[in-house]
Scaffold this motif. Sequence first.
Motif, PDB file in Angstrom:
ATOM      1  N   ALA A   1     -12.212   1.026  -9.041  1.00  9.51           N
ATOM      2  CA  ALA A   1     -11.214   0.004  -9.367  1.00  9.51           C
ATOM      3  C   ALA A   1     -10.245  -0.200  -8.208  1.00  9.51           C
ATOM      4  N   ARG A   2      -9.834   0.891  -7.589  1.00  2.00           N
ATOM      5  CA  ARG A   2      -8.928   0.762  -6.443  1.00  2.00           C
ATOM      6  C   ARG A   2      -9.572  -0.032  -5.313  1.00  2.00           C
ATOM      7  N   THR A   3     -10.852   0.170  -5.090  1.00  3.93           N
ATOM      8  CA  THR A   3     -11.535  -0.567  -4.033  1.00  3.93           C
ATOM      9  C   THR A   3     -11.478  -2.063  -4.296  1.00  3.93           C
ATOM     10  N   LEU A   4     -11.704  -2.461  -5.550  1.00  8.02           N
ATOM     11  CA  LEU A   4     -11.652  -3.884  -5.898  1.00  8.02           C
ATOM     12  C   LEU A   4     -10.263  -4.473  -5.672  1.00  8.02           C
ATOM     13  N   PHE A   5      -9.238  -3.773  -6.154  1.00  7.06           N
ATOM     14  CA  PHE A   5      -7.877  -4.301  -6.088  1.00  7.06           C
ATOM     15  C   PHE A   5      -7.255  -4.145  -4.701  1.00  7.06           C
ATOM     16  N   GLU A   6      -7.374  -2.935  -4.132  1.00  8.07           N
ATOM     17  CA  GLU A   6      -6.629  -2.670  -2.910  1.00  8.07           C
ATOM     18  C   GLU A   6      -7.253  -3.289  -1.665  1.00  8.07           C
ATOM     19  N   SER A   7      -8.557  -3.506  -1.670  1.00  5.87           N
ATOM     20  CA  SER A   7      -9.170  -4.192  -0.531  1.00  5.87           C
ATOM     21  C   SER A   7      -8.674  -5.629  -0.443  1.00  5.87           C
ATOM     22  N   GLU A   8      -8.627  -6.291  -1.594  1.00  8.07           N
ATOM     23  CA  GLU A   8      -8.131  -7.672  -1.604  1.00  8.07           C
ATOM     24  C   GLU A   8      -6.631  -7.723  -1.373  1.00  8.07           C
TER      25      GLU A   8
ATOM     26  N   ARG B   1       0.782   7.562  -1.840  1.00  4.64           N
ATOM     27  CA  ARG B   1       1.033   6.501  -2.834  1.00  4.64           C
ATOM     28  C   ARG B   1       1.957   5.437  -2.245  1.00  4.64           C
ATOM     29  N   ARG B   2       3.037   5.860  -1.583  1.00  2.00           N
ATOM     30  CA  ARG B   2       3.972   4.893  -1.035  1.00  2.00           C
ATOM     31  C   ARG B   2       3.291   4.003  -0.001  1.00  2.00           C
ATOM     32  N   PHE B   3       2.406   4.570   0.812  1.00  2.00           N
ATOM     33  CA  PHE B   3       1.663   3.798   1.814  1.00  2.00           C
ATOM     34  C   PHE B   3       0.911   2.649   1.151  1.00  2.00           C
ATOM     35  N   HIS B   4       0.171   2.968   0.111  1.00  2.00           N
ATOM     36  CA  HIS B   4      -0.633   1.947  -0.551  1.00  2.00           C
ATOM     37  C   HIS B   4       0.239   0.950  -1.327  1.00  2.00           C
ATOM     38  N   MET B   5       1.361   1.412  -1.867  1.00  2.00           N
ATOM     39  CA  MET B   5       2.248   0.514  -2.595  1.00  2.00           C
ATOM     40  C   MET B   5       2.931  -0.472  -1.659  1.00  2.00           C
ATOM     41  N   ILE B   6       3.283  -0.056  -0.437  1.00  2.00           N
ATOM     42  CA  ILE B   6       3.882  -1.003   0.507  1.00  2.00           C
ATOM     43  C   ILE B   6       2.932  -2.158   0.769  1.00  2.00           C
ATOM     44  N   ILE B   7       1.661  -1.847   0.919  1.00  2.00           N
ATOM     45  CA  ILE B   7       0.667  -2.901   1.167  1.00  2.00           C
ATOM     46  C   ILE B   7       0.576  -3.833  -0.036  1.00  2.00           C
ATOM     47  N   ALA B   8       0.559  -3.256  -1.238  1.00  2.00           N
ATOM     48  CA  ALA B   8       0.501  -4.093  -2.442  1.00  2.00           C
ATOM     49  C   ALA B   8       1.741  -4.976  -2.556  1.00  2.00           C
ATOM     50  N   GLU B   9       2.897  -4.410  -2.259  1.00  2.00           N
ATOM     51  CA  GLU B   9       4.143  -5.180  -2.334  1.00  2.00           C
ATOM     52  C   GLU B   9       4.193  -6.260  -1.259  1.00  2.00           C
ATOM     53  N   ALA B  10       3.549  -5.987  -0.111  1.00  2.00           N
ATOM     54  CA  ALA B  10       3.551  -6.954   0.987  1.00  2.00           C
ATOM     55  C   ALA B  10       2.777  -8.220   0.649  1.00  2.00           C
ATOM     56  N   THR B  11       1.959  -8.190  -0.394  1.00  2.00           N
ATOM     57  CA  THR B  11       1.249  -9.406  -0.805  1.00  2.00           C
ATOM     58  C   THR B  11       2.216 -10.460  -1.329  1.00  2.00           C
ATOM     59  N   GLY B  12       3.403 -10.008  -1.779  1.00  2.00           N
ATOM     60  CA  GLY B  12       4.356 -10.939  -2.371  1.00  2.00           C
ATOM     61  C   GLY B  12       4.013 -11.310  -3.793  1.00  2.00           C
TER      62      GLY B  12
ATOM     63  N   SER C   1       1.976  -4.438  -9.434  1.00  2.00           N
ATOM     64  CA  SER C   1       1.972  -3.752 -10.722  1.00  2.00           C
ATOM     65  C   SER C   1       0.609  -3.127 -11.014  1.00  2.00           C
ATOM     66  N   ALA C   2      -0.471  -3.857 -10.700  1.00  2.00           N
ATOM     67  CA  ALA C   2      -1.819  -3.345 -10.944  1.00  2.00           C
ATOM     68  C   ALA C   2      -2.098  -2.115 -10.089  1.00  2.00           C
ATOM     69  N   VAL C   3      -1.716  -2.163  -8.836  1.00  2.00           N
ATOM     70  CA  VAL C   3      -1.940  -1.027  -7.941  1.00  2.00           C
ATOM     71  C   VAL C   3      -1.104   0.175  -8.385  1.00  2.00           C
TER      72      VAL C   3
ATOM     73  N   LEU D   1      -2.835   1.856 -11.258  1.00  2.00           N
ATOM     74  CA  LEU D   1      -3.971   2.667 -10.821  1.00  2.00           C
ATOM     75  C   LEU D   1      -3.501   4.009 -10.260  1.00  2.00           C
ATOM     76  N   TRP D   2      -2.401   4.007  -9.538  1.00  2.00           N
ATOM     77  CA  TRP D   2      -1.865   5.262  -9.015  1.00  2.00           C
ATOM     78  C   TRP D   2      -1.304   6.129 -10.136  1.00  2.00           C
ATOM     79  N   ASP D   3      -0.757   5.517 -11.176  1.00  2.00           N
ATOM     80  CA  ASP D   3      -0.310   6.300 -12.337  1.00  2.00           C
ATOM     81  C   ASP D   3      -1.485   7.047 -12.960  1.00  2.00           C
ATOM     82  N   VAL D   4      -2.633   6.365 -13.051  1.00  2.00           N
ATOM     83  CA  VAL D   4      -3.842   7.008 -13.572  1.00  2.00           C
ATOM     84  C   VAL D   4      -4.234   8.176 -12.672  1.00  2.00           C
ATOM     85  N   ARG D   5      -4.160   7.965 -11.364  1.00  2.00           N
ATOM     86  CA  ARG D   5      -4.490   9.016 -10.395  1.00  2.00           C
ATOM     87  C   ARG D   5      -3.673  10.280 -10.645  1.00  2.00           C
TER      88      ARG D   5
END
Length: 249
Positions: free
Chosen positions: A94-101, A139-150, A156-158, A161-165
């Motif tokens: 699931a992370r691959t689908l969401f975080e790659s995009e 986690r913070r590294f990946h969240m910055i990228i998700a937040e950078a999408t605007g 929220s989705a990313v 997924l980290w909460d599940v992790r």
Amino acid sequence: MTPPQKLYQRIADQIAGDIAAGRYAPGSRLPAERDPAETFAVSRPTVREAMIALEIRGLVGARKGSGIYVASPLPGTAGPSPELDVGAFELIEARTLFESEAAALAAAAIDEAQLSELRALLTQMDAHDEAGDDLAADRRFHMIIAEATGNSLVASAVAQLWDVREQSPLCVHMFAQARRVGVTPRANEHQLVVDALAARDPQRAREAMRAHLRRVTDDLLEATKLDLIQKAQADYAAQRERVTARTGV
């Protein structure tokens, strides 16, 4: 409405039922991963998650380096099988689908302040290479990228997924196995993601994130295999010690 049973749970429950019915006797070897994978038409990681779930329940374990064996003796009868929730392989898919995009979107919108924070986190994670992983920094590294999408929904989705992790018992167990054999986040793979983001190259960012998460899957497969081998070696050493004590050699 009851959520559908996860694939690994279905396989684990089927094998547990076969053990209870006597199809697999205590101490007997279970089929190799490829056999249940073909029988249930699922991937090898799904079978691995099912075996780890059975291990947590005390029904199976590794012996003598030759595979997975039914526990002997079997644990006493208990209630319903525990809900172990999401496994690490399902999570990474699931992370691959969401975080790659997300990385591709972020490449077009990330600002210099966010890039600077990512670089600082790279330094922090690199400092933990010898001492162990830094989950908060990862986690913070990946969240910055998700937040950078605007896009707040992507972020929220990313985050979910980290909460599940961090909260799924099966997921936590599998990543703990990986840490025990020395698998930690690779700063160099994160560096490739940052380089692609800094170059404002969406396709390169997408591929860098996908390659990173694919490597996490490969590491987990190897780590869980190595964990079973180590348990088998410990079992062999203990058995040899008992034999030596009895024979006086």
